[in-house]
Design an enzyme around this catalytic site. Structure first.
Site, PDB file in Angstrom:
ATOM      1  N   SER A  42      43.598  26.414  45.348  1.00  0.00           N
ATOM      2  CA  SER A  42      42.969  27.705  45.142  1.00  0.00           C
ATOM      3  C   SER A  42      43.052  28.536  46.408  1.00  0.00           C
ATOM      4  O   SER A  42      43.376  28.050  47.494  1.00  0.00           O
ATOM      5  CB  SER A  42      41.501  27.516  44.729  1.00  0.00           C
ATOM      6  N   GLN A  43      42.739  29.821  46.280  1.00  0.00           N
ATOM      7  CA  GLN A  43      42.810  30.724  47.425  1.00  0.00           C
ATOM      8  C   GLN A  43      41.750  30.388  48.460  1.00  0.00           C
ATOM      9  O   GLN A  43      41.987  30.489  49.665  1.00  0.00           O
ATOM     10  CB  GLN A  43      42.645  32.167  46.951  1.00  0.00           C
TER      11      GLN A  43
END
Length: 634
Positions: free
Chosen positions: A253-254
């Site tokens: 994920s970011q």
């Protein structure tokens, strides 16, 4: 009694439950006498036989060749090579039928190679997995914990149930009782909540996994049409959605990427951060809407990574608490969170696993499993450590030279590693004029080393030394440094401690501070020659006095500057007239020598130093002009 092919964990027959026993209570060690290999069937001279497939006979060579190419023979050969047991042709047919039933419900397929489509290889692998599952890991304390609990029903039936379905901390002997309790019907049925989140995908559902007894008792009505039986499981609520949180083919994920490499500034990163926040809000809003249904659920299944699990717990007024006894994780691999994947997980959790092994085969499996476990290594007997030989004179010299160098150069970190509490006083052959390391550090002005020796190493500050052969001590007991550096004893000899050797105020203040903090450790004020203690209050009082003194000096300086400014304002009124008078006198006499006339000294009297320098420069300039004119006339 054998259970049906697709038995539901909440709908097992009572007679089957009564015959169940946990696997670890069945496989007890047995004494086996060696028996000869089973004799092959005696065949006539005109017949051919297969030594692997239980002595099967053939009438001719063609029939034998066909048998060697059959799946049954290939299966028995591979099982014999892997140490397994061969089966009859009818038993092999049942295994193939069971394999086809299990593969028909699978949603995954692979075309990597031809072996994956071969029923024999797949059946051999599956039989090996069943043997591992059917083994009794609980019979050995060294074995790992397996996700499936196996039960045995004589003569040759085993059923497996996932361990996570049972309550936490269930003892092995209580699994049968807990399995029987799962068959009890509850009003409204048993409900589970299942949530999955990964890669921005979310899937959630509230499922009824057992039937409602009130629905089964409802009358059929006037209609003679037979009602369809209701399914064992029913999805009551479900929801799926997706947000853009992960960069394609990059993984992670970011937020994880930001924590590892720092926040990215691209437009895509901003979109992914917004997607993570929106996904979190959507899930929490859904949990709030389903709060009443989740409260009545018997189990809560969550599939999420460590960072994504915070979505369900770490916020105010969370519907699911972190230490809830109902929380479970899926005990098997799962795919992308979708509605069909949740349906597959429901079937996997609620359907019992079935195998058919006799008790002799189970015991053989247990013995083979225990033999395959790594044996614990015997603990080595402690060998008597020989006494270390006494260090040589050269090693002692090297040790003391390094220690003295560390102290003189203030290498405190190295000194802490090298330090030993049992360090003896400095020997005479080292060449130092002090007795202890504390005296050496105080004489060298190493404040940090002195502080560590007094506070951490608890060095003795009362040890004293006499004057060295090259040290002059005057009649008043002074060594040329500060007053009172030496103390004359009653016998008239001079003795000095570490405090007396300190030549800087910073080092002496360390002694006084330690004396104030640990007055009961040593005789600081007596044998230690420390004149007085220095507490925190005393230092604050001294600092306050210094501030007052500095303020008074600043005020006096300001007054003096103000008086000088007033005096300067009065002087420029008289100076221009005097300067003009000097210029007139210099111009009347014509050319003059460097230095001016005899009256120049009187004319320069009363001028400031700046005016005198300016006047001197004008005189030198006029003298130079005069010399140039004289040279030009010639």
């Amino acid at each position: 009694m054998q259970p049906p092919q697709a038995s539901h964990v909440f709908a097992l027959p009572k007679n089957l439950l009564d015959s169940l026993t946990p696997r670890n209570l069945v496989n007890k060690p047995r004494t086996r006498t060696p028996s000869p290999e089973p004799a092959l069937a005696v065949v006539s001279s005109g017949q051919r036989a297969c030594n692997i497939c239980l002595g099967t006979t053939f009438n001719d060579v063609d029939e034998q060749r066909i048998h060697f190419k059959s799946d049954w023979h290939r299966y028995n050969v591979k099982m014999r090579m892997s140490g397994g047991s061969v089966v009859t042709e009818s038993a092999f047919g049942q295994l193939v039928e069971g394999l086809e039933d299990s593969l028909s419900g699978s949603a995954s397929s692979s075309d990597d190679d031809d072996d994956s489509d071969d029923a024999v290889n797949t059946l051999v692998k599956r039989t090996g997995r069943l043997s591992t599952r059917s083994s009794s890991p609980e019979s050995s304390p060294r074995s790992p914990l397996v996700p499936i609990i196996w039960f045995h029903s004589p003569p040759s039936t085993q059923i497996g149930v996932y361990r996570t379905i049972f309550p936490l901390q269930t003892e092995t002997k209580d699994y049968v009782r807990e399995l029987a309790d799962l068959q009890a019907q509850k009003p409204g049925g048993r409900t589970w909540a299942m949530f999955m989140v990964a890669g921005g995908h979310f899937a959630g559902a509230v499922v009824r996994v057992s039937r409602d007894p009130d629905e089964d008792d409802e009358p059929a009505g006037k209609s003679k049409k037979q009602r369809k039986p209701k399914p064992d499981t029913e999805v009551l609520l479900h929801k799926t959605f997706h947000r853009y949180t992960t960069r394609r083919k990059q993984g992670g994920s970011q937020s994880v990427n930001d924590n590892a490499k720092g926040p990215a500034k691209s437009a895509g990163a901003q979109l992914r951060r917004y997607g993570e926040q929106a996904l979190r809000e959507d899930i929490r809003n859904l949990l709030a809407d389903w709060a009443d249904d989740i409260h009545d659920c018997e189990r809560i299944w969550i599939r999420a990574s460590t960072s994504n699990r915070r979505i369900f717990f770490d916020y105010e007024d969370a519907v699911i608490q972190k230490g809830d006894e109902r929380l479970r994780t899926f005990p098997f691999p799962t795919r992308r969170p979708t509605q069909s994947e949740i349906a597959r997980c429901i079937v996997e959790l609620t359907r019992v696993k079935v195998s058919h092994f006799t008790e002799d085969q189970l015991r053989d499996q247990d013995e083979a499993y225990l033999a395959s476990l790594p044996k614990p290594k015997p603990k080595p007997k402690p060998m008597p450590t020989p006494a270390a030989p006494p260090p040589s004179r050269e090693k002692l010299k090297e040790k003391w030279s390094r220690l003295v160098e560390m102290v003189n150069k203030g290498r405190l970190d190295a000194l802490k590693v090298f330090w030993e509490p049992s360090i003896h006083p400095i020997p005479e052959w080292v060449g130092e004029k002090v007795t202890t390391i504390l005296q050496l550090a105080a004489r060298g002005g190493q404040a940090e080393v002195v502080h560590w020796l007094l506070e951490e190493a608890c060095a003795d500050p009362t040890v004293n030394i006499g004057p060295g052969p090259n040290e002059d001590v005057d009649e008043n007991g002074s060594d040329g440094g500060r007053e009172g550096a030496a103390v004359i004893s009653k016998a008239g000899a001079t003795s000095r401690t570490a405090y007396d050797l300190a030549k800087s105020k910073a080092v002496r203040d360390i002694f006084r501070r330690c004396a104030a903090s640990h007055l009961d450790w040593w005789d600081w004020l007596g044998a230690g020659h420390v004149p007085s203690v220095l507490s925190q209050d005393m230092e604050e009082e001294q600092e306050q006095k210094k501030k007052v003194r500095r303020k008074g000096l600043k005020d006096k300086l300001k007054e003096r500057e103000a008086k000088e400014k007033e005096r300067e304002k009065e002087q420029p009124v008289e100076q221009p007239a005097r300067v003009k008078l000097v210029k007139d006198q210099a111009s009347d006499g014509g050319p003059r020598r460097l230095g001016g006339s005899s009256g120049s000294a009187e004319a320069a009297s009363g001028l400031t130093p700046e005016m005198r320098m300016k006047l001197e420069r004008e005189r030198r300039a006029r003298a130079a002009e005069t010399r140039l004119r004289a040279l030009g006339g010639k």
